[in-house]
Design an enzyme around this catalytic site. Structure first.
Site, PDB file in Angstrom:
ATOM      1  N   SER A 164       0.766  -1.093   0.233  1.00 53.57           N
ATOM      2  CA  SER A 164      -0.045  -0.118  -0.043  1.00 53.57           C
ATOM      3  C   SER A 164       0.862   1.258  -0.141  1.00 53.57           C
ATOM      4  CB  SER A 164      -0.978  -0.002   1.332  1.00 53.57           C
ATOM      5  OG  SER A 164      -2.043   0.577   0.999  1.00 53.57           O
ATOM      6  N   ASP A 326      -7.741  -7.904  -4.652  1.00 56.73           N
ATOM      7  CA  ASP A 326      -7.501  -6.480  -4.160  1.00 56.73           C
ATOM      8  C   ASP A 326      -8.662  -5.380  -5.119  1.00 56.73           C
ATOM      9  OD1 ASP A 326      -6.944  -3.934  -3.116  1.00 56.73           O
ATOM     10  OD2 ASP A 326      -4.418  -4.553  -3.065  1.00 56.73           O
ATOM     11  N   HIS A 355      -7.319  -6.407  -0.330  1.00 58.17           N
ATOM     12  CA  HIS A 355      -6.018  -5.614   0.057  1.00 58.17           C
ATOM     13  C   HIS A 355      -5.331  -5.944   1.076  1.00 58.17           C
ATOM     14  CE1 HIS A 355      -3.272  -2.271  -0.411  1.00 58.17           C
ATOM     15  NE2 HIS A 355      -3.698  -1.846   0.725  1.00 58.17           N
TER      16      HIS A 355
HETATM   17  N1  COA Z   1     -17.809  -8.563  15.758  1.00 56.85           N
HETATM   18  C1  COA Z   1     -16.906  -7.819  16.694  1.00 56.85           C
HETATM   19  N2  COA Z   1     -15.221  -8.201  16.445  1.00 56.85           N
HETATM   20  C2  COA Z   1     -15.213  -9.021  15.811  1.00 56.85           C
HETATM   21  C3  COA Z   1     -16.073  -9.833  15.070  1.00 56.85           C
HETATM   22  C4  COA Z   1     -17.281  -9.668  15.023  1.00 56.85           C
HETATM   23  N3  COA Z   1     -18.204 -10.313  14.574  1.00 56.85           N
HETATM   24  N4  COA Z   1     -15.136 -10.623  14.233  1.00 56.85           N
HETATM   25  C5  COA Z   1     -13.666 -10.573  14.550  1.00 56.85           C
HETATM   26  N5  COA Z   1     -13.965  -9.533  15.542  1.00 56.85           N
HETATM   27  C6  COA Z   1     -12.487  -8.807  16.200  1.00 56.85           C
HETATM   28  C7  COA Z   1     -11.859  -9.787  16.526  1.00 56.85           C
HETATM   29  O1  COA Z   1     -12.157 -10.143  17.969  1.00 56.85           O
HETATM   30  C8  COA Z   1     -10.432  -9.549  16.644  1.00 56.85           C
HETATM   31  O2  COA Z   1     -10.079  -8.581  17.480  1.00 56.85           O
HETATM   32  P1  COA Z   1      -8.658  -8.285  18.128  1.00 56.85           P
HETATM   33  O3  COA Z   1      -8.157  -7.600  16.795  1.00 56.85           O
HETATM   34  O4  COA Z   1      -8.994  -7.111  19.123  1.00 56.85           O
HETATM   35  O5  COA Z   1      -7.875  -9.271  18.616  1.00 56.85           O
HETATM   36  C9  COA Z   1     -10.239  -8.725  15.317  1.00 56.85           C
HETATM   37  O6  COA Z   1     -11.785  -8.399  14.820  1.00 56.85           O
HETATM   38  C10 COA Z   1      -9.724  -9.713  14.233  1.00 56.85           C
HETATM   39  O7  COA Z   1      -9.955  -8.829  12.994  1.00 56.85           O
HETATM   40  P2  COA Z   1      -9.757  -9.741  11.534  1.00 56.85           P
HETATM   41  O8  COA Z   1      -9.821  -8.605  10.292  1.00 56.85           O
HETATM   42  O9  COA Z   1     -10.865 -10.701  11.479  1.00 56.85           O
HETATM   43  O10 COA Z   1      -8.224  -9.944  11.640  1.00 56.85           O
HETATM   44  P3  COA Z   1      -7.232 -11.078  10.574  1.00 56.85           P
HETATM   45  O11 COA Z   1      -6.649 -11.966  11.189  1.00 56.85           O
HETATM   46  O12 COA Z   1      -8.434 -11.271   9.373  1.00 56.85           O
HETATM   47  O13 COA Z   1      -6.629  -9.891   9.966  1.00 56.85           O
HETATM   48  C11 COA Z   1      -5.123  -7.743  10.291  1.00 56.85           C
HETATM   49  C12 COA Z   1      -5.651  -9.466  10.463  1.00 56.85           C
HETATM   50  C13 COA Z   1      -3.697  -7.675  11.073  1.00 56.85           C
HETATM   51  C14 COA Z   1      -4.866  -7.806   8.944  1.00 56.85           C
HETATM   52  C15 COA Z   1      -6.331  -7.039  10.857  1.00 56.85           C
HETATM   53  O14 COA Z   1      -6.876  -7.407  11.929  1.00 56.85           O
HETATM   54  C16 COA Z   1      -6.034  -5.482  10.662  1.00 56.85           C
HETATM   55  O15 COA Z   1      -5.655  -4.945  11.536  1.00 56.85           O
HETATM   56  N6  COA Z   1      -6.372  -4.958   9.428  1.00 56.85           N
HETATM   57  C17 COA Z   1      -5.888  -3.434   9.653  1.00 56.85           C
HETATM   58  C18 COA Z   1      -6.279  -3.100   8.100  1.00 56.85           C
HETATM   59  C19 COA Z   1      -5.438  -2.147   7.623  1.00 56.85           C
HETATM   60  O16 COA Z   1      -4.849  -1.403   8.116  1.00 56.85           O
HETATM   61  N7  COA Z   1      -5.040  -2.425   6.381  1.00 56.85           N
HETATM   62  C20 COA Z   1      -4.160  -1.886   5.424  1.00 56.85           C
HETATM   63  C21 COA Z   1      -4.730  -0.591   5.101  1.00 56.85           C
HETATM   64  S1  COA Z   1      -3.583   0.148   3.895  1.00 56.85           S
END
Ligand code: COA
Length: 380
Positions: A164, A326, A355
């Protein structure tokens, strides 16, 4: 591997940092982490560049104490021992192998994680910069990173990688400091930000600014509703219909409750609310506005000529990585970047997660990056 984010001053009152927009920053601090050791020739360094809401803590277990928190208050939600955002990629035996490479991750200008940004003090009035923080470009970010790397005695960069906004930095690096950069690994990024991408960032900024608490960007309390909404809009663009369907389907918070009860949220709504609140707790609204603008202004051809001609001048060997699903930085855009470069190969990740796959699909990323770095490091 326990790591502590370092925060150092790179520019001071007598030697301010000159931004592209003409404004100056002094003092200018940078927060960074390093993993592994620099070799004697100073040429085994790899720079990792983070995306919009990222930070310098890319790998290892966070060492959080009062000193760190006093310098970087927004680390308040980071738990001691918390893994870095690219921990699956950086470390002994991993793609960015710390047994071989000296890996540096630095926080970008405009952020709220230790590098000078809107939450820092404006020396002109001794108040936080907030909405007065000057316009920053990817070129400014790269210029600061260049100074940091020189301070760390790096003579040549073996590779620069990031997804990104991180990939935008890698591309700019290869143009601004061609003799310093041996290779780049831009992932799910843009040579110039697309109209579609600008549109999403516009929505996010509008969400923040439409919150009454925004106060023109000079708020006492975060515009929490607007910032949360901005993140939720962002999250939709970072994921896909398939991943939402797979994760949430039509599940409700309480499936056994009355179907028609409005307060009984769908899991998809609950997830977005959660992600929105999570960002409110850990990020500054002015930083989001500033950095989304940095992304929109990104265009490697600006002031340099035709895009295809400018891209042709890049001599660094490149591994361009796209993600098949993406919607924000589509795979075809990554293929085009690779085609415009003279010495590039293209690799595509398959993932339902769109993405965000660059933060999730570590095995696939490693399969492409490990042999690429091996070949670059063997070249004289
Ligand atoms: N209701 C409420 N919360 C929920 C949920 C629901 N139905 N389903 C999942 N969650 C919460 C989980 O409890 C977990 O919480 P925690 O982060 O406090 O442990 C969180 O959502 C998990 O997120 P998820 O997106 O499912 O994790 P993932 O493993 O698929 O993705 C990351 C990991 C690091 C990519 C993601 O968490 C993240 O931070 N994305 C950031 C987005 C970003 O900045 N992208 C780049 C842009 S340029």
């Amino acid at each position: 591997m326990e790591v502590q984010t370092q925060r150092i001053q790179l520019f001071g009152e007598n030697h301010p940092f000159q931004l592209e927009c003409g404004a100056e920053l002094s003092p200018l601090h940078v927060a960074y982490e390093t993993y592994g050791e620099l070799n004697e020739d100073g040429d085994n360094a790899i720079l990792i560049c983070h995306a919009l809401s990222g930070d310098a803590h890319a790998a290892g277990a966070a060492h959080i104490n009062d000193e760190v928190l006093s310098q970087i208050p927004f680390y308040k939600t980071m738990k001691p021992g918390q893994s870095g955002w690219w921990d699956g990629m950086i470390g002994s035996g991993r793609a960015f192998d710390t047994d071989k490479y000296f890996v540096i991750s630095s926080n970008i200008l405009g952020s709220c994680y230790g590098t000078t940004g809107p939450t820092d003090i404006n020396p002109l009035n001794n108040r936080s910069w907030q909405a007065d923080f000057p316009t920053i470009t990817v070129r400014d970010i790269v210029k600061v990173q260049h100074v940091l790397l020189q301070k760390l005695s790096v003579k040549k960069i073996l590779s620069i990688s990031g997804g990104s906004l991180g990939g935008m930095q890698a591309l700019e690096w290869s143009i601004m400091y061609p003799d310093f950069v041996k290779s780049i690994i831009p992932i799910a990024t843009a040579a110039r930000h697309s109209a579609w991408g600008v549109g999403f960032n516009h929505l996010a900024r509008q969400a923040v600014m439409s919150d009454a608490a925004w106060q023109g960007g000079f708020y006492d309390e975060q515009p929490a509703k607007g910032l949360s909404l901005a993140r939720q809009i962002g999250m939709i663009s970072y994921r896909t219909d398939i991943s939402f369907q797979k994760r949430f389907g039509r599940e409700r918070l309480e499936n056994e409750k009355d179907y028609l009860e409005a307060g009984n949220l769908f899991q998809s709504e609950s997830y977005l609310n959660y992600q929105g609140q999570k960002l409110v707790n850990r990020f500054d609204a002015n930083s989001l506005v500033t950095i989304s603008r940095i992304i929109d202004l990104h265009d490697v051809s600006r002031g340099r000529g035709e895009l295809t001609e400018v891209m042709k001048t890049i001599e660094a060997k490149a591994l361009c990585i796209g993600i098949d699903t993406d919607i924000l930085y589509p795979a075809h855009e990554q293929q085009t970047i690779a085609e415009m470069l003279t010495n590039a190969q293209y690799f595509e990740i398959r993932s339902a997660d769109g993405h965000d796959a660059f933060l999730i699909e570590f095995d696939q990323l490693s399969r492409a990056i490990t042999p690429f770095l091996d070949s670059v490091s063997q070249e004289k």
